[in-house]
Design a protein around this motif. Structure first.
Motif, PDB file in Angstrom:
ATOM      1  N   SER A   1      -5.433   6.413  -3.590  1.00 27.35           N
ATOM      2  CA  SER A   1      -4.062   6.206  -3.147  1.00 27.35           C
ATOM      3  C   SER A   1      -3.770   4.714  -3.189  1.00 27.35           C
ATOM      4  O   SER A   1      -4.542   3.941  -3.763  1.00 27.35           O
ATOM      5  CB  SER A   1      -3.890   6.761  -1.720  1.00 27.35           C
ATOM      6  N   SER A   2      -2.678   4.302  -2.601  1.00 23.37           N
ATOM      7  CA  SER A   2      -2.350   2.888  -2.485  1.00 23.37           C
ATOM      8  C   SER A   2      -1.916   2.590  -1.059  1.00 23.37           C
ATOM      9  O   SER A   2      -1.547   3.495  -0.295  1.00 23.37           O
ATOM     10  CB  SER A   2      -1.238   2.494  -3.456  1.00 23.37           C
ATOM     11  N   LEU A   3      -1.959   1.325  -0.691  1.00 21.90           N
ATOM     12  CA  LEU A   3      -1.519   0.934   0.640  1.00 21.90           C
ATOM     13  C   LEU A   3      -0.035   1.239   0.823  1.00 21.90           C
ATOM     14  O   LEU A   3       0.406   1.604   1.921  1.00 21.90           O
ATOM     15  CB  LEU A   3      -1.803  -0.550   0.861  1.00 21.90           C
ATOM     16  N   GLU A   4       0.732   1.112  -0.227  1.00 21.05           N
ATOM     17  CA  GLU A   4       2.154   1.442  -0.141  1.00 21.05           C
ATOM     18  C   GLU A   4       2.355   2.898   0.238  1.00 21.05           C
ATOM     19  O   GLU A   4       3.206   3.236   1.074  1.00 21.05           O
ATOM     20  CB  GLU A   4       2.842   1.147  -1.476  1.00 21.05           C
ATOM     21  N   ASP A   5       1.561   3.786  -0.353  1.00 18.48           N
ATOM     22  CA  ASP A   5       1.666   5.209  -0.022  1.00 18.48           C
ATOM     23  C   ASP A   5       1.244   5.472   1.418  1.00 18.48           C
ATOM     24  O   ASP A   5       1.856   6.284   2.121  1.00 18.48           O
ATOM     25  CB  ASP A   5       0.799   6.029  -0.970  1.00 18.48           C
ATOM     26  N   LEU A   6       0.186   4.794   1.847  1.00 20.03           N
ATOM     27  CA  LEU A   6      -0.265   4.961   3.226  1.00 20.03           C
ATOM     28  C   LEU A   6       0.820   4.537   4.214  1.00 20.03           C
ATOM     29  O   LEU A   6       1.081   5.232   5.206  1.00 20.03           O
ATOM     30  CB  LEU A   6      -1.540   4.143   3.464  1.00 20.03           C
ATOM     31  N   LEU A   7       1.473   3.406   3.949  1.00 18.05           N
ATOM     32  CA  LEU A   7       2.512   2.929   4.852  1.00 18.05           C
ATOM     33  C   LEU A   7       3.735   3.848   4.849  1.00 18.05           C
ATOM     34  O   LEU A   7       4.428   3.977   5.863  1.00 18.05           O
ATOM     35  CB  LEU A   7       2.931   1.511   4.471  1.00 18.05           C
ATOM     36  N   ALA A   8       4.000   4.482   3.716  1.00 14.44           N
ATOM     37  CA  ALA A   8       5.121   5.415   3.652  1.00 14.44           C
ATOM     38  C   ALA A   8       4.862   6.634   4.537  1.00 14.44           C
ATOM     39  O   ALA A   8       5.788   7.174   5.159  1.00 14.44           O
ATOM     40  CB  ALA A   8       5.360   5.852   2.210  1.00 14.44           C
ATOM     41  N   ARG A   9       3.601   7.054   4.619  1.00  9.83           N
ATOM     42  CA  ARG A   9       3.241   8.201   5.455  1.00  9.83           C
ATOM     43  C   ARG A   9       3.036   7.811   6.907  1.00  9.83           C
ATOM     44  O   ARG A   9       3.351   8.577   7.814  1.00  9.83           O
ATOM     45  CB  ARG A   9       1.950   8.857   4.937  1.00  9.83           C
ATOM     46  N   SER A  10       2.460   6.623   7.114  1.00 12.61           N
ATOM     47  CA  SER A  10       2.049   6.222   8.447  1.00 12.61           C
ATOM     48  C   SER A  10       2.289   4.737   8.657  1.00 12.61           C
ATOM     49  O   SER A  10       1.378   3.921   8.471  1.00 12.61           O
ATOM     50  CB  SER A  10       0.562   6.561   8.647  1.00 12.61           C
ATOM     51  N   PRO A  11       3.517   4.339   9.029  1.00 15.87           N
ATOM     52  CA  PRO A  11       3.760   2.920   9.317  1.00 15.87           C
ATOM     53  C   PRO A  11       2.833   2.435  10.429  1.00 15.87           C
ATOM     54  O   PRO A  11       2.563   3.162  11.382  1.00 15.87           O
ATOM     55  CB  PRO A  11       5.232   2.905   9.765  1.00 15.87           C
TER      56      PRO A  11
ATOM     57  N   PRO B   1      -3.554   3.153  12.130  1.00 12.75           N
ATOM     58  CA  PRO B   1      -4.600   2.678  13.046  1.00 12.75           C
ATOM     59  C   PRO B   1      -5.649   1.806  12.367  1.00 12.75           C
ATOM     60  O   PRO B   1      -6.280   0.977  13.026  1.00 12.75           O
ATOM     61  CB  PRO B   1      -5.203   3.975  13.601  1.00 12.75           C
ATOM     62  N   GLU B   2      -5.856   1.974  11.079  1.00  8.92           N
ATOM     63  CA  GLU B   2      -6.855   1.183  10.360  1.00  8.92           C
ATOM     64  C   GLU B   2      -6.280  -0.115   9.798  1.00  8.92           C
ATOM     65  O   GLU B   2      -6.896  -0.776   8.946  1.00  8.92           O
ATOM     66  CB  GLU B   2      -7.478   2.007   9.223  1.00  8.92           C
ATOM     67  N   ALA B   3      -5.089  -0.511  10.260  1.00 11.66           N
ATOM     68  CA  ALA B   3      -4.371  -1.647   9.689  1.00 11.66           C
ATOM     69  C   ALA B   3      -5.210  -2.916   9.669  1.00 11.66           C
ATOM     70  O   ALA B   3      -5.278  -3.620   8.649  1.00 11.66           O
ATOM     71  CB  ALA B   3      -3.073  -1.885  10.468  1.00 11.66           C
TER      72      ALA B   3
ATOM     73  N   VAL C   1       2.168  -4.280   7.650  1.00 18.05           N
ATOM     74  CA  VAL C   1       1.097  -3.307   7.904  1.00 18.05           C
ATOM     75  C   VAL C   1       0.888  -3.104   9.406  1.00 18.05           C
ATOM     76  O   VAL C   1       0.640  -1.988   9.867  1.00 18.05           O
ATOM     77  CB  VAL C   1      -0.208  -3.768   7.226  1.00 18.05           C
ATOM     78  N   LEU C   2       0.989  -4.171  10.181  1.00 23.64           N
ATOM     79  CA  LEU C   2       0.707  -4.080  11.613  1.00 23.64           C
ATOM     80  C   LEU C   2       1.862  -3.516  12.426  1.00 23.64           C
ATOM     81  O   LEU C   2       1.653  -2.918  13.482  1.00 23.64           O
ATOM     82  CB  LEU C   2       0.345  -5.465  12.158  1.00 23.64           C
ATOM     83  N   THR C   3       3.095  -3.710  11.957  1.00 21.21           N
ATOM     84  CA  THR C   3       4.253  -3.293  12.750  1.00 21.21           C
ATOM     85  C   THR C   3       5.180  -2.310  12.054  1.00 21.21           C
ATOM     86  O   THR C   3       6.047  -1.722  12.702  1.00 21.21           O
ATOM     87  CB  THR C   3       5.090  -4.519  13.154  1.00 21.21           C
ATOM     88  N   GLY C   4       5.046  -2.155  10.749  1.00 27.91           N
ATOM     89  CA  GLY C   4       5.969  -1.303  10.005  1.00 27.91           C
ATOM     90  C   GLY C   4       7.298  -1.954   9.723  1.00 27.91           C
ATOM     91  O   GLY C   4       8.227  -1.295   9.234  1.00 27.91           O
TER      92      GLY C   4
ATOM     93  N   ARG D   1     -11.263   5.192   8.246  1.00 25.60           N
ATOM     94  CA  ARG D   1     -11.713   6.582   8.177  1.00 25.60           C
ATOM     95  C   ARG D   1     -11.350   7.197   6.839  1.00 25.60           C
ATOM     96  O   ARG D   1     -10.245   7.072   6.343  1.00 25.60           O
ATOM     97  CB  ARG D   1     -11.054   7.394   9.303  1.00 25.60           C
ATOM     98  N   ARG D   2     -12.282   7.898   6.265  1.00 24.62           N
ATOM     99  CA  ARG D   2     -12.051   8.550   4.982  1.00 24.62           C
ATOM    100  C   ARG D   2     -11.051   9.688   5.141  1.00 24.62           C
ATOM    101  O   ARG D   2     -11.138  10.467   6.083  1.00 24.62           O
ATOM    102  CB  ARG D   2     -13.377   9.093   4.443  1.00 24.62           C
ATOM    103  N   ARG D   3     -10.149   9.790   4.201  1.00 24.46           N
ATOM    104  CA  ARG D   3      -9.139  10.844   4.220  1.00 24.46           C
ATOM    105  C   ARG D   3      -9.336  11.730   2.995  1.00 24.46           C
ATOM    106  O   ARG D   3      -8.528  11.756   2.086  1.00 24.46           O
ATOM    107  CB  ARG D   3      -7.730  10.243   4.234  1.00 24.46           C
ATOM    108  N   ALA D   4     -10.418  12.460   3.000  1.00 25.71           N
ATOM    109  CA  ALA D   4     -10.802  13.228   1.810  1.00 25.71           C
ATOM    110  C   ALA D   4      -9.765  14.283   1.469  1.00 25.71           C
ATOM    111  O   ALA D   4      -9.455  14.526   0.318  1.00 25.71           O
ATOM    112  CB  ALA D   4     -12.166  13.878   2.032  1.00 25.71           C
ATOM    113  N   ARG D   5      -9.194  14.915   2.513  1.00 25.94           N
ATOM    114  CA  ARG D   5      -8.233  15.969   2.226  1.00 25.94           C
ATOM    115  C   ARG D   5      -7.025  15.408   1.488  1.00 25.94           C
ATOM    116  O   ARG D   5      -6.551  15.971   0.506  1.00 25.94           O
ATOM    117  CB  ARG D   5      -7.791  16.627   3.532  1.00 25.94           C
ATOM    118  N   PHE D   6      -6.533  14.273   1.932  1.00 28.64           N
ATOM    119  CA  PHE D   6      -5.405  13.633   1.240  1.00 28.64           C
ATOM    120  C   PHE D   6      -5.795  13.228  -0.171  1.00 28.64           C
ATOM    121  O   PHE D   6      -5.034  13.381  -1.122  1.00 28.64           O
ATOM    122  CB  PHE D   6      -4.929  12.411   2.020  1.00 28.64           C
ATOM    123  N   ALA D   7      -6.994  12.685  -0.325  1.00 29.00           N
ATOM    124  CA  ALA D   7      -7.427  12.216  -1.638  1.00 29.00           C
ATOM    125  C   ALA D   7      -7.475  13.340  -2.644  1.00 29.00           C
ATOM    126  O   ALA D   7      -7.225  13.138  -3.827  1.00 29.00           O
ATOM    127  CB  ALA D   7      -8.790  11.547  -1.513  1.00 29.00           C
TER     128      ALA D   7
END
Length: 499
Positions: free
Chosen positions: A122-132, A135-137, A233-236, A312-318
């Motif tokens: 994935s990409s960090l952009e995708d992660l932020l779109a799902r979860s601003p 927790p792993e920021a 990343v820290l605040t959205g 944390r690994r997100r295998a299901r998303f991957a």
């Protein structure tokens, strides 16, 4: 794949070396990325290089453009290949091999350069779109800072650090990617192409220093980008106000001039607040003390050793989502301008745009003395340039020759897809036999639709050495050089704006 059309269209199942092309992952101004798998029956090793089962193939159209375009694309490919070949750093995406398509049966692919890259999840952009503000920021930011330090220590500037260019691997760790605009330091500066992303652009790059070697850039430009990224990343949220990239860029200009302050989120931990404030120093000189070595040390302390703790690994998303390597060509940030009175120097049936003047008292941006800032000087010599904002400001596209389609090729003018041209400068050399420039609404020097006012059915014609602002909405798609803009079809007002 959603988004822009592929720059290089490769059918699924096509073979390149030992690789079988699968689904497209992303496409930008200069390349298209496809998922790929190693073809059945091929060994896992090619010489001394271990090849994985899966990879990401980045196709650059180095065999399918004009000679001028090829030189430019080959330079982009050379930069990225050189960097990834020389730097085997754990926080940079890995390059396995470089291939060239040799297929005369497919002229659209023949000669294309292919970079075989490590495939991410994935990409960090995708992660932020799902979860601003995930927790792993802090751990991710530490890893990004590690990659930035690895680049700077090796003498390179990334030039386009942003969430889309940070890839997340299967185990959740971060890698820096997309080095099209990366540049190797030459003394105190590096020289790169003038393509940046507005939200991450250091203020001094809004009016870059340009010479015959290109646009000057320093590592402190990456420092600014890291500050923006860390806040996001820290605040959205972005560290500068505005609901659009243009508005936030204008806020950055005001901040750099001292007329606006940073408005950092109250949600930031104190250590991170200090780090981000230092990264977002108003000038290069304010940021230079916070080099990547010092920055990494502070980031590690602020995150409590976060680099050692993998997210944390997100295998299901991957498994559900392929890698999205963002390759969008960024172009120079818009700097806006305010319209004034329209000059009445156009007939009812010609193809000339109407020039408009700007009121210096209200136009933006202005220099320290209150004078209007003009950006026409950015136009390379012996070139024609179009700008997204008045007075040669904003995003720029330039050409030395004709271009039958602004939305494809070497000098892809991505912003012109949905943004009007607001100013132009014909800087073609007078000595050329063809030195005037006419431009059209459609590709291949053709109109789109019928405009009864324009018998010539062209958007406009720009005489040599002329520059100015355009009234109305102009959305050219192609242009060509001609010997002269006839008096019947064009009456240009040459604005004396450069001192």
């Amino acid at each position: 794949m959603t988004g822009p059309e592929p720059v290089v269209d490769v059918p699924e199942g096509y073979r390149v070396g030992v690789w079988e092309v699968r689904e497209p992952l992303a496409s930008g101004a200069f390349a298209t990325v496809y998922a790929a798998r190693r073809a059945h029956g091929h060994r896992a090793r090619d010489g001394a290089v271990a090849l994985p089962e899966r990879a990401a193939l980045k196709f650059l159209p180095t065999g399918t453009r004009t000679p001028r375009q090829l030189r430019y694309l080959e330079e982009l490919a050379r930069q990225e290949i050189e960097l990834l070949s020389r730097l085997r750093s754990p926080r940079l995406i890995r390059l396995y091999e470089v291939l060239t398509v040799d297929d005369h049966r497919r002229p659209e692919l023949d000669g294309v350069t292919v970079l075989v890259l490590e495939q991410a999840a994935s990409s960090l952009e995708d992660l932020l779109a799902r979860s601003p503000a995930p927790p792993e920021a802090q751990a991710l930011l530490t890893q990004v800072c590690e990659g930035l330090h690895q680049l700077h220590e090796a003498g390179w500037v990334h030039g386009d650090l942003k969430a889309a260019n940070i890839l997340l691997m299967e185990d959740g760790s971060a890698r820096l990617a997309d080095f099209n605009t990366a540049a190797e330091m030459q003394g105190t500066h590096a020289y790169t192409h003038a393509f940046v992303t507005p939200d991450y652009t250091a203020p001094e790059l809004l009016w870059p220093e340009v010479d015959e070697r290109g646009t000057r850039i320093r590592p402190t430009a990456d420092t600014w980008a890291f500050g923006v990224l860390a806040h996001l990343v820290l605040t959205g949220t972005h560290p500068l106000p505005g609901t659009t990239p243009q508005a936030r860029s204008e806020a950055a200009i005001r901040y750099a001039r001292g007329t606006e302050e940073l408005r950092l989120s109250p949600e930031l931990p104190d250590d991170w607040r200090d780090i981000i404030a230092d990264c977002l120093g108003r000038t290069h000189e304010e940021r230079v003390a916070h080099d990547s070595r010092a920055l990494l040390r502070r980031v590690e302390q602020a995150s409590g050793g976060g680099a050692a703790r993998r997210p944390r690994r997100r295998a299901r998303f991957a498994r559900r989502h392929p890698v999205l390597t963002a390759l969008a060509a960024a172009v120079l940030v818009s700097t806006a301008g305010l319209a004034g009175a329209v000059y009445a120097y156009v007939s009812d049936d010609d193809g000339a745009p109407v020039y408009r003047a700007l009121d210096p008292a209200s136009a933006f941006p202005t220099g320290p003395d209150g004078a209007v800032v003009y950006g026409y000087h950015r136009c390379p010599s012996d070139s024609v340039c179009f700008f997204s904002e008045h007075n040669g400001n904003g995003e720029m596209c330039s050409w030395k020759d004709a271009d039958s389609d602004w939305l494809s090729g070497e000098s892809t003018c991505a912003w012109a897809r949905d943004h009007p041209v607001r100013s132009a400068f014909n800087n073609i050399a007078d000595a050329r036999e063809l030195h005037d420039v006419e431009f059209f609404r459609g590709p291949d020097f053709s109109p789109t639709g019928k405009d009864r006012r324009r018998m010539a059915q062209r958007t406009g014609c720009n005489a040599v050495n002329s520059m100015g602002n355009l009234a109305g909405t102009y959305a050219p798609r192609s242009h060509r050089l001609v010997d002269s803009c006839s008096s019947r079809t064009v009456l240009w007002t040459i604005l004396s704006v450069l001192s």
